[in-house]
Scaffold this active site. Structure first.
Site: not given
Lengths: 591, 182
Positions: A307, A366, A290, A287, A512, A374, A369, A327
């Protein structure tokens, strides 16, 4: 509360014979707390708006012919209140009994047995028998979602879920539908959770006083995988786990328990225990790279971290025009899962199809996710096979019969176990930003004295902004946790009112460590309590400060990973394995 | 926009979402919504708008409610909650024939509940719902003032007297026949 700064008028009231002077506008409940009286309550929550729905907090006020709800009633000059008497206690008991009469009597087989606010309240109020057996509501359970399961039969209509989803998260997915006996809390059109604007953050699960909201359980498939001799079962743990898992075993909040956690996982039967923090270090390296490219090529800026899957869901449904800013890096969990089935599999000569990747996360989003199309291997299998919440792991450890207190400390396994302190602080709001800045300042200047600590981005406040020196220039950064707070920053970006360079967004309050999968707070501590979040965050900052390795790009495991496998940050292979894309999703959320 | 370069293709889906919502609701409702949005608190007009949508389409479908939510920028859950709270708001289209079963005292005492149960089982609906083929909506109503004819039902403008459960299938057949004839 008054906005002007002139000193507020105070009023004098007498509660249970004790006089107390409080500012005008204080509620009876708040005034009572100042003299050490905690009036029993259910729907009231200090971080949410007042509902006055449950009527458990009723008190007797001299001159009034009926009991008043103390959570909302402001005191007046000379008010005389009684919070306790045999009649008031009987009234509160009757109220709780009425709540229980439309509630299943299945505590012993309920997920929240021993950990349920309604159960605690019934006990405290002295409910010892159910005298009334009338009609019961029988709505259907919605267990179709990946992350959150809705069981309206257990709902007591306190409205906390509606309020947290609307006020703290700005999503407003839930509402009370119908009326009277048939009232049900549901998304619009009684839709399934995954087909509504729900972002799967799980804060509804955290605030629910009963088992009306729970995470989707993955413990069964993990037990089965562990028992399967054909499978090579590996596990990764997020930083927030080590900061909070001890709470499930009586340790004070904020006790780091990394070593015991690892040993417990080995005893459960995992073939390898990896550290999600290495995925975090990897995310930082990719990142930061990036970011520097965007800085040099004129955008798109700001770079927004990616994230937090709850935040990504929110981005896709509520702010799709800002998708180019996110990102393209995968989350640490997904990066590590990908490496486990490629890099690790290659090095160890294991067939990736036989690897079963379990991720322990403080997060219920999560689970969503992990199932995203993907995040699948070319053959269609997911990189992450199962996600367990902190609560689920605590249960599994108890179920297995492990004596937590006597566990010796263990170590993570190579090649995916070594992480810097920058990876550890990912679990708290501001942590990703600080970790990124540690890397970015170094990569931008190329040399010289590097800062390690960036105290200006720490703290559990909802929105924080700062200017940070990056070589010759100053960059404008912002950090937000909780999505109503994030909207403040996002609206400034969308309207062009502010120019930021990097923005960190965490869906859950506190980051988190306050995630939807974390342990329920100890009795007496409300959910979303800022002090609890601060303590858990402190555990992570402590772990970080005690490490000598504190910067992601100095991590030998990461350097080896690039040298032997990925090449350089941003390489085609890195892009193929460690980056992803997002797209606008329907239903579109209302901002 | 504050970013120095805009991405080439926009990822924003609002133009399509807005256009689809306007198509669903039609010009008259959209004009009403545009008008109320000039108010400082447009959400206070939600119920007015829902009344107009029901007047226009005969009921409030999920797509109507979502369109109202998007154009008025009120969370869909709130719109849905309001629509389900008030009994007047119908979430299903009305059937071709509206069956009103009188539940006034005389009719009730003479077995209106058994008549209602028979209608519900024959048509596969609960009170207030419309049969799947869109032919019948079954409702209970209060005293019609024809107590000597109890139990009474009305189907559209027609009044049926001394209705018992075993007469229900033939009444249903009669209206199916009439519908086919037109």
């Amino acid at each position: 509360m008054a906005e002007d700064i002139s000193p507020r008028k105070t009023v004098s009231v007498v509660i249970d014979g004790t006089p107390v002077r409080v500012p005008e506008g204080t509620t009876i409940m708040e005034a009572a707390e100042q003299i050490g009286i905690s009036i029993p309550r259910l729907c009231y929550h200090p971080s949410l708006s007042i509902a006055g729905a449950c009527r458990v907090c009723i008190v007797e006020v001299e001159g009034m012919d009926h009991y008043l709800a103390s959570c909302h009633m402001p005191v007046w000059e000379g008010m005389r209140v009684r919070t306790n008497s045999p009649e008031i206690r009987q009234a509160r008991r009757d109220i709780v009994e009425l709540l229980l009469d439309n509630h299943p009597q299945d505590c012993q087989i309920c997920e929240r047995d021993g950990n349920c606010e309604l159960q605690n309240l019934a006990y405290a109020m002295g409910v010892r028998e159910r005298l009334f057996a009338g009609q019961r509501k029988r709505p259907q359970v919605d267990s179709s979602g990946h992350s959150v399961v809705r069981n309206p039969e257990k709902c007591v209509l306190c409205g906390r879920c509606v309020r947290v989803c609307a006020e703290i998260q700005g999503v407003h997915n839930l509402s009370q539908h119908g009326r009277g006996f048939t009232t049900v809390v549901a998304p619009a059109h009684y839709a399934k959770m995954d087909e509504s604007v729900c972002i799967q953050c799980g804060q509804c699960v955290m605030v629910c006083p009963t088992a009306a909201f729970l995470e989707k359980s993955s413990t069964e498939i993990v037990w089965q995988a562990l028992a399967d001799p054909e499978k090579h079962v590996v596990v990764q743990t997020a930083p927030s786990i080590r900061a909070a898992i001890g709470e499930g075993f009586g340790m004070p909040p904020g006790t780091p328990a990394t070593g015991k956690m690892i040993t417990a996982l080995r005893l459960l039967g995992f073939d390898a225990v990896f550290d999600t923090d290495l995925g975090a270090d990897l995310t930082i390296v990719e990142e930061a790279h990036e970011f520097l490219i965007r800085l040099e090529n004129g955008g798109p800026l700001p770079l927004i971290t990616s994230c937090s899957p709850g935040w990504i869901n929110f981005l896709e449904k509520f702010y799709p025009e800002l998708i180019p800013h996110a990102s393209t890096c995968k989350s640490p969990m997904s990066m590590l899962s990908t490496l486990a089935k490629t890099y690790y599999a290659e090095r160890k000569g294991i067939d990736p199809k036989k690897i079963f990747m379990v991720a322990v996360m403080p997060c219920v989003a999560k689970k969503f996710e992990a199932a995203r199309p993907e995040h699948r291997m070319p053959d269609g299998n997911p990189y992450t096979d199962a996600v367990l919440t902190t609560r689920e792991l605590i249960w599994m450890i108890k179920c297995y019969g492990i004596d937590w207190a006597r566990l010796p400390d263990g170590q993570f396994d190579p090649p995916l176990g070594l992480a810097s302190g920058a990876g550890d602080i990912f679990g708290t709001t501001g942590g990703v930003m600080e970790a990124t800045l540690r890397a970015a300042t170094r990569l931008a200047t190329g040399k010289g004295v590097d800062r390690i600590e960036f105290l200006e981005v720490r703290g559990v406040e909802g929105v924080r902004e700062a200017y940070v020196a990056l070589g010759e220039r100053a960059i404008h950064v912002a950090v937000a946790n909780g999505l109503t707070n994030a909207k403040i920053i996002l609206d400034k970006i969308a309207t062009g009112q502010e120019r930021y360079h990097i923005v960190e967004i965490m869906a859950c309050p506190g980051g988190c460590v306050g995630g939807g999968g974390q342990p329920y707070p100890p009795p007496g501590v409300p959910v979303l309590d800022k002090e609890l979040l601060r303590q858990r965050a402190k555990a992570l900052y402590t772990i970080d400060s005690q490490k000598t390795l504190r910067k992601s790009y100095e991590n030998p495991a990461i350097l080896e990973l690039y040298e032997n496998f990925l090449g350089v940050p941003g390489s085609p292979k890195a892009h193929e394995l460690l980056h992803t894309s997002y797209r606008p999703r329907l239903p579109r959320g209302i901002r | 926009m504050n970013s120095p370069t805009r991405p080439l293709t926009s990822t924003d889906n609002w133009p399509e979402v807005e256009a689809a919502c306007r198509r669903i609701l039609g010009e008259r409702i959209c004009q009403l919504i545009d008008e109320v949005r000039k108010d400082p608190r447009p959400e206070s007009h939600l119920i007015t708008v829902l009344h107009q949508v029901q007047a226009e389409f005969g009921y409030l479908g999920a797509s109507h409610l979502d369109a109202v939510a998007q154009l008025m920028q009120i969370p869909a859950a709130k719109v849905s909650g309001v629509a389900t709270f008030y009994h007047y708001f119908r979430l299903q289209p009305r059937g071709k024939f509206l069956v009103n079963i009188c539940f006034g005292t005389a009719c009730y005492v003479k077995g209106a509940d058994r008549v209602a149960e028979k209608f519900m089982s024959e048509l596969g609906v609960q009170l207030g719902e419309t049969s799947k083929d869109g032919m019948f909506t079954v409702e209970a109503c209060r005293c019609l003032g024809m107590c000597a004819l109890a139990p009474v039902i009305t189907v559209g403008e027609d009044v049926w007297a001394q209705v018992t459960a075993d007469r229900v299938p033939s009444i249903i057949e009669e209206y199916i026949r009439r519908a086919k004839a037109t």
